[in-house]
Every structure is written in structure tokens, then in C-alpha cells.
Design an enzyme around this catalytic site. Structure first.
Site, PDB file in Angstrom:
ATOM      1  N   ASP A   6       0.843  -1.191   0.000  1.00  0.00           N
ATOM      2  CA  ASP A   6       0.000   0.000   0.000  1.00  0.00           C
ATOM      3  C   ASP A   6       0.883   1.247   0.000  1.00  0.00           C
ATOM      4  OD1 ASP A   6      -3.210   0.528   0.992  1.00  0.00           O
ATOM      5  OD2 ASP A   6      -1.799   2.208   1.151  1.00  0.00           O
ATOM      6  N   ASN A  25     -12.906  -3.513   2.466  1.00  0.00           N
ATOM      7  CA  ASN A  25     -13.900  -2.458   2.580  1.00  0.00           C
ATOM      8  C   ASN A  25     -14.814  -2.530   1.360  1.00  0.00           C
ATOM      9  OD1 ASN A  25     -12.705  -1.393   4.958  1.00  0.00           O
ATOM     10  ND2 ASN A  25     -11.211  -0.263   3.724  1.00  0.00           N
ATOM     11  N   VAL A  40     -10.983   3.066  -3.263  1.00  0.00           N
ATOM     12  CA  VAL A  40     -10.609   2.667  -4.632  1.00  0.00           C
ATOM     13  C   VAL A  40     -11.629   1.629  -5.117  1.00  0.00           C
ATOM     14  CG1 VAL A  40      -8.854   1.583  -6.076  1.00  0.00           C
ATOM     15  CG2 VAL A  40      -8.158   3.124  -4.226  1.00  0.00           C
ATOM     16  N   HIS A  59     -10.361  -5.166  -3.419  1.00  0.00           N
ATOM     17  CA  HIS A  59      -9.026  -5.411  -2.871  1.00  0.00           C
ATOM     18  C   HIS A  59      -9.123  -5.841  -1.427  1.00  0.00           C
ATOM     19  CE1 HIS A  59     -10.017  -1.118  -2.367  1.00  0.00           C
ATOM     20  NE2 HIS A  59      -9.361  -1.177  -1.223  1.00  0.00           N
ATOM     21  N   MET A  60      -8.131  -6.610  -1.019  1.00  0.00           N
ATOM     22  CA  MET A  60      -8.027  -7.064   0.361  1.00  0.00           C
ATOM     23  C   MET A  60      -6.772  -6.457   0.965  1.00  0.00           C
ATOM     24  SD  MET A  60      -7.670 -11.033   1.555  1.00  0.00           S
ATOM     25  CE  MET A  60      -9.387 -11.462   1.263  1.00  0.00           C
ATOM     26  N   HIS A  61      -6.932  -5.842   2.143  1.00  0.00           N
ATOM     27  CA  HIS A  61      -5.777  -5.314   2.874  1.00  0.00           C
ATOM     28  C   HIS A  61      -5.217  -6.427   3.767  1.00  0.00           C
ATOM     29  CE1 HIS A  61      -6.798  -0.885   2.337  1.00  0.00           C
ATOM     30  NE2 HIS A  61      -7.987  -1.422   2.116  1.00  0.00           N
TER      31      HIS A  61
HETATM   32  P1  5GP Z   1      -9.756   1.398   0.478  1.00  0.00           P
HETATM   33  O1  5GP Z   1     -10.030   2.562   1.387  1.00  0.00           O
HETATM   34  O2  5GP Z   1     -10.370   1.606  -0.892  1.00  0.00           O
HETATM   35  O3  5GP Z   1     -10.137   0.082   1.105  1.00  0.00           O
HETATM   36  O4  5GP Z   1      -8.194   1.321   0.310  1.00  0.00           O
HETATM   37  C1  5GP Z   1      -7.505   1.769  -0.810  1.00  0.00           C
HETATM   38  C2  5GP Z   1      -6.033   1.694  -0.489  1.00  0.00           C
HETATM   39  O5  5GP Z   1      -5.321   1.865  -1.699  1.00  0.00           O
HETATM   40  C3  5GP Z   1      -5.553   2.766   0.485  1.00  0.00           C
HETATM   41  O6  5GP Z   1      -4.983   2.139   1.627  1.00  0.00           O
HETATM   42  C4  5GP Z   1      -4.531   3.549  -0.331  1.00  0.00           C
HETATM   43  O7  5GP Z   1      -3.425   3.965   0.436  1.00  0.00           O
HETATM   44  C5  5GP Z   1      -4.138   2.578  -1.414  1.00  0.00           C
HETATM   45  N1  5GP Z   1      -3.726   3.193  -2.670  1.00  0.00           N
HETATM   46  C6  5GP Z   1      -4.383   4.174  -3.356  1.00  0.00           C
HETATM   47  N2  5GP Z   1      -3.730   4.496  -4.482  1.00  0.00           N
HETATM   48  C7  5GP Z   1      -2.637   3.686  -4.534  1.00  0.00           C
HETATM   49  C8  5GP Z   1      -1.571   3.558  -5.485  1.00  0.00           C
HETATM   50  O8  5GP Z   1      -1.491   4.233  -6.510  1.00  0.00           O
HETATM   51  N3  5GP Z   1      -0.615   2.621  -5.202  1.00  0.00           N
HETATM   52  C9  5GP Z   1      -0.662   1.848  -4.076  1.00  0.00           C
HETATM   53  N4  5GP Z   1       0.325   0.967  -3.897  1.00  0.00           N
HETATM   54  N5  5GP Z   1      -1.661   1.946  -3.163  1.00  0.00           N
HETATM   55  C10 5GP Z   1      -2.636   2.862  -3.395  1.00  0.00           C
END
Ligand code: 5GP
Ligand code: ZN
Length: 128
Positions: A44, A101, A110, A114-116
Site C-alpha cells: 500500500d 472495505n 478505490v 481489494h483485500m488489505h
Molecule cells: P480502500 O479505502 O479503498 O479500502 O483502500 C484503498 C487503499 O489503496 C488505500 O490504503 C490507499 O493507500 C491505497 N492506494 C491508493 N492508491 C494507490 C496507489 O497508486 N498505489 C498503491 N500501492 N496503493 C494505493
């Protein structure tokens, strides 16, 4: 004869604008830690813990809510990959958290499924 309309449901345009699709295509640089036919994993950009990885399907699926019932095995595969990555990061024993999320109120920023994978520190017990 009627002609089928192009299927833009789910958003072709959204797909073209999608940051994660651009990462899959190599158009936005990222350090890919794992890849196979179904998924890729990378760090991330704004890590919330010393290990903060994202596991995403190559295919543009906007969110969990858009996942067809027939494709739920994809989530199992993402968990399997996350478990392997947790071992590689050395956090399998200390513990980690997997988070998906979904949608605006679920905190999804985004719109590409995706899975964190978070670990490397004691995470807060709060779920929101
Ligand atoms: P969400 O809130 O949608 O669950 O998490 C999206 C995640 O994507 C966030 O933790 C954010 O930091 C990460 N993220 C957004 N843009 C980019 C990017 O261009 N590259 C990477 N590696 N992570 C990203
Ligand atoms: Zn996408």
C-alpha cells in the site's frame, strides 16, 4: 435484427480510470510481491502498519457487492495468497488482519475489489 448494446455495466470508463487496473497493466509502478493468473499483491502506498499489502484481482470487479456468486472462490484464493504473504512478511505467528472495505459507508476509496493485509504492530480492536 436488433443489435446488442455494448455492455458498459460495471463501468468500462471506470475501468479505464481505475488506479488498480493501471497497476495491473504496469502503467502505474508498484512493487509486485506476488502474482498469478487471478491476482496480484503489492505494498500500500500509504501504509497503516509496517506490513500493509493489497491483494487484488487482475479483473476489474468494482467491489465485493459486485462479485457474482459464481466467483466467491476468488475470495478464498485471495485469503490463501494473503496467508502466504503473511508468512513471507514474518507476521504469521504475531498475527495480522485481512480487511475488505465495500462501498462508501464501508470505507472503500478505490473502486476495484481489494483485500488489505495489515500486521507488524498491535492493531486497534476498533472496527470502525
Ligand atoms: P480502500 O479505502 O479503498 O479500502 O483502500 C484503498 C487503499 O489503496 C488505500 O490504503 C490507499 O493507500 C491505497 N492506494 C491508493 N492508491 C494507490 C496507489 O497508486 N498505489 C498503491 N500501492 N496503493 C494505493
Ligand atoms: Zn480496476
Amino acid at each position: 435484427m436488433s443489435r446488442a448494446k455494448p455492455n458498459t455495466k460495471g463501468g468500462n470508463r471506470g475501468k479505464m480510470d481505475c488506479i488498480f487496473c493501471q497497476i495491473v497493466a504496469g502503467e502505474i509502478p508498484s512493487k509486485i510481491l506476488y502474482q498469478d493468473e487471478e491476482v496480484i499483491a503489492f505494498r500500500d502506498i500509504n501504509p497503516m502498519a509496517s506490513t500493509h499489502l493489497l491483494i487484488i484481482p487482475r479483473r476489474h470487479i468494482p467491489s465485493l457487492a459486485h462479485l457474482p456468486d459464481t466467483e466467491t472462490p476468488l475470495i478464498g484464493h485471495m485469503v490463501k495468497v494473503a496467508n502466504q504473504l503473511a508468512k513471507g512478511e514474518g507476521i504469521a505467528e504475531s498475527g495480522y488482519r485481512l480487511v475488505i472495505n465495500c462501498g462508501k459507508e464501508g470505507g472503500q476509496l478505490v473502486p476495484h475489489l481489494h483485500m488489505h493485509l495489515l500486521g507488524g504492530r498491535r492493531l486497534s480492536g476498533a472496527l470502525g
